[in-house]
Write an enzyme that holds these catalytic residues in place. Sequence first.
Site, short mmCIF file in Angstrom:
data_model
loop_
_atom_site.label_atom_id
_atom_site.label_comp_id
_atom_site.label_asym_id
_atom_site.label_seq_id
_atom_site.Cartn_x
_atom_site.Cartn_y
_atom_site.Cartn_z
NE ARG A 1 -3.70 2.58 2.47
CZ ARG A 1 -3.67 3.50 1.51
NH1 ARG A 1 -4.82 3.87 0.93
NH2 ARG A 1 -2.54 4.04 1.12
CB CYS B 1 -0.97 -0.02 1.18
SG CYS B 1 -0.17 -0.07 2.80
#
Length: 330
Positions: free
Chosen positions: A282, A277
């Site tokens: 994430r 990410c």
Amino acid sequence: MNKKAMISIATVLVLAIAGFFVYKSMTAVKVADVNLTEQQQKISEYKHPESIITPEELNALLVDGKEDIVVIGTMKSADQVIDGSYVVWRDNYSGTDAFPYGGMINTKEELEAMLSEFGVNQDTTIVTYAANDQHDSARLFWTFKVLGHENVRLLDGGMNAWLGAGFEAGAVAKAGDRPATEYKAADYNVAKYDASLDMVKQAVGNDDYIILDTRSESEETGADTKKGAFGPGKIKGATFLEYKIATKENGTFKTKAELEEIYKDVLSSDKEVIAYCQSGVRSAYTWFVLTQILGYEDVLNYDGSWIEWSYYGYDQKDASVKDLTENGKF
């Protein structure tokens, strides 16, 4: 004081007050409506249900007091937290200055010092949680796994589900609330959980790998560049699967069947997966879903992620990175 100065001061005060309320609205914890029976049934079907805990189960452990347990929240604001939990933010566990760019996992010694201050022993159960978005909780879970800590659990739905279950917010734990320890990591095997820059380079265009871009669509297309990155783009050939596709509207994980459908191409591939990410937060959430919920073992979280990749492409003008980047504007 003249009229013009008074108007200027009044304007500043109005803007400050407005900014405060905007900040409060952004950080306020939204209460999540979660069906306990459905949540417990869902988790029981996961590959590693021991890695996840419900608010009711956590509360029971805290009330019972027989199990050595430390709860750690990952959030910017400590306005609403589980009573007696420690609160950290990214700089506390991924703010090492060992790199010329941010977001990388702290050193073993730095993490040991943090857990020692929290009174953690090797057999302590650690529960991680977050608020409004659970990716930071997954990142901390991943961090403790790198340390080799066995008993780590993630609170499904985080603080939102905690409040939704009828439990109240409380006070943050302070240093000294638990006797300090001299925590020593059982391991610090970064390579077991993290993809290095060189590994990602080798994975591009390699049929033995799947690279997952878990960022937002605007980042993936190159339309948006988040603070900390050195330029826009994506790793060439990466499959776009935004991390939050695995989450229900109430902030908890989707069912095993729903997740199997979302990640069916990955699960049927028998390939090594690298998730990335902006800074490995994430993507840690996607790593958690694939490994802990679906049991797909060949998954690495790219800790450096787009910050590291763009640093070498844009700042260092590394031709090998530039050539392996799509949607870049070098």
